[in-house]
Motif scaffolding. Structure first.
Motif, PDB file in Angstrom:
ATOM      1  N   PRO A   1     -82.220 -12.430  27.934  1.00 42.37           N
ATOM      2  CA  PRO A   1     -80.616 -13.248  26.518  1.00 42.37           C
ATOM      3  C   PRO A   1     -79.383 -12.613  26.476  1.00 42.37           C
ATOM      4  CG  PRO A   1     -82.055 -11.970  24.714  1.00 42.37           C
ATOM      5  CD  PRO A   1     -83.009 -11.796  26.261  1.00 42.37           C
ATOM      6  N   HIS A   2     -79.028 -11.193  26.676  1.00 39.06           N
ATOM      7  CA  HIS A   2     -78.079 -10.686  27.037  1.00 39.06           C
ATOM      8  C   HIS A   2     -77.244 -11.212  28.451  1.00 39.06           C
ATOM      9  CE1 HIS A   2     -80.918  -8.092  28.847  1.00 39.06           C
ATOM     10  NE2 HIS A   2     -79.958  -6.909  30.141  1.00 39.06           N
ATOM     11  N   VAL A   3     -77.944 -11.558  29.142  1.00 41.93           N
ATOM     12  CA  VAL A   3     -77.216 -11.488  30.701  1.00 41.93           C
ATOM     13  C   VAL A   3     -76.409 -13.054  30.613  1.00 41.93           C
ATOM     14  CG1 VAL A   3     -77.833 -11.614  33.452  1.00 41.93           C
ATOM     15  CG2 VAL A   3     -79.310 -10.326  31.728  1.00 41.93           C
ATOM     16  N   PRO A   4     -75.413 -12.943  30.822  1.00 44.06           N
ATOM     17  CA  PRO A   4     -74.519 -14.464  31.200  1.00 44.06           C
ATOM     18  C   PRO A   4     -75.258 -15.332  31.571  1.00 44.06           C
ATOM     19  CG  PRO A   4     -72.924 -12.702  31.646  1.00 44.06           C
ATOM     20  CD  PRO A   4     -74.458 -12.219  31.013  1.00 44.06           C
ATOM     21  N   LEU A   5     -74.885 -16.880  31.094  1.00 42.48           N
ATOM     22  CA  LEU A   5     -75.773 -18.042  32.343  1.00 42.48           C
ATOM     23  C   LEU A   5     -75.919 -17.590  33.398  1.00 42.48           C
ATOM     24  CD1 LEU A   5     -78.251 -19.568  31.509  1.00 42.48           C
ATOM     25  CD2 LEU A   5     -76.724 -21.176  30.921  1.00 42.48           C
ATOM     26  N   GLU A   6     -74.327 -17.685  33.532  1.00 35.53           N
ATOM     27  CA  GLU A   6     -73.695 -17.571  35.194  1.00 35.53           C
ATOM     28  C   GLU A   6     -74.123 -16.534  35.965  1.00 35.53           C
ATOM     29  OE1 GLU A   6     -72.078 -19.671  37.983  1.00 35.53           O
ATOM     30  OE2 GLU A   6     -71.455 -20.413  36.289  1.00 35.53           O
ATOM     31  N   VAL A   7     -73.994 -16.177  35.583  1.00 30.50           N
ATOM     32  CA  VAL A   7     -74.334 -14.971  36.644  1.00 30.50           C
ATOM     33  C   VAL A   7     -76.319 -14.477  37.278  1.00 30.50           C
ATOM     34  CG1 VAL A   7     -75.567 -11.963  36.659  1.00 30.50           C
ATOM     35  CG2 VAL A   7     -73.069 -12.560  35.551  1.00 30.50           C
ATOM     36  N   ILE A   8     -76.678 -16.019  36.509  1.00 28.93           N
ATOM     37  CA  ILE A   8     -78.285 -15.860  36.491  1.00 28.93           C
ATOM     38  C   ILE A   8     -78.273 -16.923  37.308  1.00 28.93           C
ATOM     39  CG2 ILE A   8     -80.168 -16.808  35.066  1.00 28.93           C
ATOM     40  CD1 ILE A   8     -79.752 -15.307  32.806  1.00 28.93           C
ATOM     41  N   ARG A   9     -77.238 -17.914  37.666  1.00 32.89           N
ATOM     42  CA  ARG A   9     -77.043 -18.877  38.570  1.00 32.89           C
ATOM     43  C   ARG A   9     -76.537 -18.368  39.518  1.00 32.89           C
ATOM     44  NH1 ARG A   9     -74.344 -23.467  34.489  1.00 32.89           N
ATOM     45  NH2 ARG A   9     -76.129 -24.115  32.985  1.00 32.89           N
ATOM     46  N   VAL A  10     -75.909 -17.705  39.947  1.00 33.05           N
ATOM     47  CA  VAL A  10     -75.434 -17.011  41.344  1.00 33.05           C
ATOM     48  C   VAL A  10     -76.381 -16.738  41.149  1.00 33.05           C
ATOM     49  CG1 VAL A  10     -73.557 -15.555  42.253  1.00 33.05           C
ATOM     50  CG2 VAL A  10     -72.775 -17.197  39.836  1.00 33.05           C
ATOM     51  N   ASP A  11     -77.533 -15.948  40.933  1.00 28.19           N
ATOM     52  CA  ASP A  11     -78.872 -15.046  41.865  1.00 28.19           C
ATOM     53  C   ASP A  11     -79.578 -16.254  42.243  1.00 28.19           C
ATOM     54  OD1 ASP A  11     -80.905 -12.894  41.271  1.00 28.19           O
ATOM     55  OD2 ASP A  11     -79.862 -12.537  42.387  1.00 28.19           O
ATOM     56  N   LEU A  12     -79.781 -16.407  40.920  1.00 28.36           N
ATOM     57  CA  LEU A  12     -80.711 -17.786  41.487  1.00 28.36           C
ATOM     58  C   LEU A  12     -80.327 -18.363  42.710  1.00 28.36           C
ATOM     59  CD1 LEU A  12     -81.849 -19.284  38.304  1.00 28.36           C
ATOM     60  CD2 LEU A  12     -83.544 -18.163  39.979  1.00 28.36           C
ATOM     61  N   ALA A  13     -79.308 -18.546  43.112  1.00 28.35           N
ATOM     62  CA  ALA A  13     -79.159 -19.933  43.961  1.00 28.35           C
ATOM     63  C   ALA A  13     -79.256 -18.882  45.300  1.00 28.35           C
ATOM     64  CB  ALA A  13     -77.112 -20.429  44.018  1.00 28.35           C
ATOM     65  N   GLN A  14     -79.234 -17.244  45.409  1.00 23.07           N
ATOM     66  CA  GLN A  14     -79.540 -16.327  46.531  1.00 23.07           C
ATOM     67  C   GLN A  14     -81.208 -16.336  46.817  1.00 23.07           C
ATOM     68  OE1 GLN A  14     -77.610 -12.778  45.741  1.00 23.07           O
ATOM     69  NE2 GLN A  14     -75.031 -14.291  46.080  1.00 23.07           N
ATOM     70  N   THR A  15     -81.370 -16.036  45.530  1.00 25.43           N
ATOM     71  CA  THR A  15     -83.422 -15.725  45.338  1.00 25.43           C
ATOM     72  C   THR A  15     -84.263 -17.197  45.374  1.00 25.43           C
ATOM     73  OG1 THR A  15     -83.620 -15.479  43.003  1.00 25.43           O
ATOM     74  CG2 THR A  15     -82.862 -13.380  44.370  1.00 25.43           C
ATOM     75  N   ASN A  16     -83.767 -18.025  44.973  1.00 19.91           N
ATOM     76  CA  ASN A  16     -84.597 -18.774  44.349  1.00 19.91           C
ATOM     77  C   ASN A  16     -86.305 -18.881  44.106  1.00 19.91           C
ATOM     78  OD1 ASN A  16     -85.046 -21.476  44.522  1.00 19.91           O
ATOM     79  ND2 ASN A  16     -86.725 -21.826  46.556  1.00 19.91           N
ATOM     80  N   CYS A  17     -85.707 -17.966  42.949  1.00 16.42           N
ATOM     81  CA  CYS A  17     -87.181 -17.397  42.418  1.00 16.42           C
ATOM     82  C   CYS A  17     -86.641 -16.608  40.852  1.00 16.42           C
ATOM     83  CB  CYS A  17     -87.761 -15.935  43.370  1.00 16.42           C
ATOM     84  SG  CYS A  17     -90.141 -15.738  43.008  1.00 16.42           S
ATOM     85  N   VAL A  18     -87.275 -16.850  40.274  1.00 16.96           N
ATOM     86  CA  VAL A  18     -87.061 -16.481  38.596  1.00 16.96           C
ATOM     87  C   VAL A  18     -87.641 -14.805  38.502  1.00 16.96           C
ATOM     88  CG1 VAL A  18     -87.663 -16.790  36.741  1.00 16.96           C
ATOM     89  CG2 VAL A  18     -88.039 -18.864  37.272  1.00 16.96           C
ATOM     90  N   ASP A  19     -89.085 -14.898  38.783  1.00 20.39           N
ATOM     91  CA  ASP A  19     -89.634 -13.299  38.848  1.00 20.39           C
ATOM     92  C   ASP A  19     -88.501 -12.254  39.825  1.00 20.39           C
ATOM     93  OD1 ASP A  19     -91.624 -14.364  36.946  1.00 20.39           O
ATOM     94  OD2 ASP A  19     -92.908 -14.015  39.389  1.00 20.39           O
ATOM     95  N   THR A  20     -88.080 -12.753  40.977  1.00 19.95           N
ATOM     96  CA  THR A  20     -86.658 -11.355  42.501  1.00 19.95           C
ATOM     97  C   THR A  20     -86.109 -11.759  41.388  1.00 19.95           C
ATOM     98  OG1 THR A  20     -88.491 -12.698  43.377  1.00 19.95           O
ATOM     99  CG2 THR A  20     -86.112 -11.401  44.356  1.00 19.95           C
ATOM    100  N   THR A  21     -85.259 -12.609  40.695  1.00 21.90           N
ATOM    101  CA  THR A  21     -84.008 -12.472  39.633  1.00 21.90           C
ATOM    102  C   THR A  21     -84.352 -11.519  38.561  1.00 21.90           C
ATOM    103  OG1 THR A  21     -82.681 -14.914  40.550  1.00 21.90           O
ATOM    104  CG2 THR A  21     -82.307 -13.618  38.377  1.00 21.90           C
ATOM    105  N   ILE A  22     -85.337 -11.975  38.126  1.00 22.90           N
ATOM    106  CA  ILE A  22     -85.191 -11.157  36.720  1.00 22.90           C
ATOM    107  C   ILE A  22     -85.604  -9.493  37.102  1.00 22.90           C
ATOM    108  CG2 ILE A  22     -86.469 -10.275  34.827  1.00 22.90           C
ATOM    109  CD1 ILE A  22     -87.860 -13.717  35.017  1.00 22.90           C
ATOM    110  N   ALA A  23     -86.531  -9.143  38.287  1.00 23.93           N
ATOM    111  CA  ALA A  23     -85.775  -7.726  39.045  1.00 23.93           C
ATOM    112  C   ALA A  23     -84.914  -7.708  39.706  1.00 23.93           C
ATOM    113  CB  ALA A  23     -87.235  -7.506  39.931  1.00 23.93           C
ATOM    114  N   ASN A  24     -83.693  -7.751  40.250  1.00 23.61           N
ATOM    115  CA  ASN A  24     -82.865  -8.121  40.505  1.00 23.61           C
ATOM    116  C   ASN A  24     -81.967  -7.118  39.278  1.00 23.61           C
ATOM    117  OD1 ASN A  24     -83.748  -8.684  42.956  1.00 23.61           O
ATOM    118  ND2 ASN A  24     -83.078 -10.330  42.973  1.00 23.61           N
ATOM    119  N   LEU A  25     -81.946  -8.055  38.087  1.00 27.08           N
ATOM    120  CA  LEU A  25     -81.410  -8.014  36.932  1.00 27.08           C
ATOM    121  C   LEU A  25     -81.470  -6.109  36.341  1.00 27.08           C
ATOM    122  CD1 LEU A  25     -80.880 -11.830  35.401  1.00 27.08           C
ATOM    123  CD2 LEU A  25     -79.361  -9.637  36.402  1.00 27.08           C
TER     124      LEU A  25
END
Length: 382
Positions: free
Chosen positions: A286-310
């Motif tokens: 919840p502490h991560v900005p939503l825009e940062v999450i969207r940008v990384d999801l556009a690159q990884t296309n995977c929820v688990d990978t984005t969580i791991a990257n963050l």
């Protein structure tokens, strides 16, 4: 199947030669229509007496790349070439070349001059400007076809084909032609509707919308506000999504999944799927900005990978401050350690886990990641 395709291509060449050799007349249309029946192209019309001989502009919905050829088997009409280079291909497909390469205003003026000569055949126009399968709805009609004359006649067109879909998005006319030769038969149903005059002081946009509503009611579909440009943009999104990487194998660490180049970040469109995935990540972090999450999801296309990257600091960000009045509990130690490891510029906490480094072994790093993820999931559940 291959022999049938070759035979129909041979017959199709003869149909083309006959249609070019004979002058435009009722006899020519009858002969070509009979030969098209041998190819499996059957054309039916509801009531030919409804066709108004005084109307100079026909308005039809666009289903296939050969709609103008089919309607030309029933009555003499011309369709101007809007796209594609002029020449033999344009002429062989049955389009009319006006020699206008400028704006739509110049095209409208040329068509007005063409329609002023009564000896010229009527115009057959497709305001959708893009072919659809005709089963869901109509694209928004362009207004320029309704600026030529004040009276138009709508033509409802429906196409049926067994086994294979009628119109495939983003396919060429050559592909559609080969599939037409390959399938057993294709049935075109043409229904002539009463002529629609322009109302007093009615704008071309309103005139186009009114005719679109009438055609949609006749076809039993929805009158949408989507344009041909929206369809083109949708196809670009589909092509871009197909280039994104798929989920890695279970034996491969999630963090090792290949990422898209950062230069494509601004190009990747945000759709409903990306937004839903971003909300899932937001629930865990919840502490991560939503825009940062969207940008990384556009690159990884995977929820688990984005969580791991963050969690591992691959994506730098500044945590969102808690709003006044919220009573969110303090994050656990493991989450605080992960947050401090991500930022890099934030003050390092005194916790021992915050200074712990990952081991060099991929197995140990993966186990450590799973422990931190379990702690974050437990915190999100609480």
């Amino acid at each position: 199947g291959l022999c049938l395709l070759v035979l129909r291509i041979f017959i199709g060449v003869h149909v083309f030669l006959v249609s070019c050799a004979l002058p435009d007349s009722v006899l020519r249309r009858f002969i070509v229509r009979v030969m098209c029946s041998v190819l499996g192209l059957f054309v039916r019309q509801s009531d030919p007496r409804l066709r108004d001989v005084n109307v100079r502009v026909y308005i039809a919905n666009h289903v296939t790349q050969f709609d103008h050829n089919v309607i030309n088997l029933l009555t003499s009409c011309n369709t101007p070439a809007l796209n594609g280079a002029p020449g033999f291909i344009c002429w062989s497909r049955g389009f009319m070349e006006l020699g206008v390469t400028g704006s739509r205003a110049e095209l409208v003026e040329s068509l007005k001059v063409y329609s002023s000569h009564r000896e010229n055949p009527p115009l057959l126009l497709f305001p959708e400007e893009a072919a659809t399968n005709g089963r869901a709805g109509l694209l928004r009609f362009s207004s320029w076809p309704f600026s030529i004359l004040d009276v138009v006649q709508p033509v409802a067109l429906q196409v049926q084909r067994p086994l294979i879909t009628v119109s495939v998005a983003d396919s060429s006319w050559i592909t559609e032609l080969l599939w037409t030769f390959f399938v057993p038969f294709t049935v075109y149903q043409v229904r002539w509707m009463p002529s629609v005059p322009r109302r007093a002081e009615e704008l071309s946009e309103d005139f186009a919308l009114r005719v679109q509503e009438l055609l949609a009611m006749e076809l039993g579909v929805v009158s949408t506000r989507l344009t041909a440009a929206d369809k083109s943009e949708h196809m670009k999104r589909l092509r871009h999504t197909s280039l994104l990487p798929f989920a890695p194998a279970s034996s491969q660490p999630l963090a090792a999944r290949p990422r898209m180049p950062s230069s494509l970040t601004g190009v990747a469109p945000e759709d409903v799927r990306i937004t839903a995935m971003a909300q899932r990540v937001k629930e865990v972090l919840p502490h991560v900005p939503l825009e940062v999450i969207r940008v990384d999801l556009a690159q990884t296309n995977c929820v688990d990978t984005t969580i791991a990257n963050l969690l591992e600091g691959r994506v730098p960000f500044f945590p969102e401050s808690k709003e006044a009045g919220t009573d969110l509990p303090a994050p656990p130690t493991s989450q605080a350690a992960a947050t401090s490891g991500i930022q890099g510029s934030v003050a390092v906490p005194s916790s021992k886990q915050a200074t712990k480094q990952f081991a060099k072994s991929p197995v140990e790093r993966h186990l450590s990641l799973q422990e931190r993820k379990r702690a974050l999931y437990d915190y999100a559940r609480r």
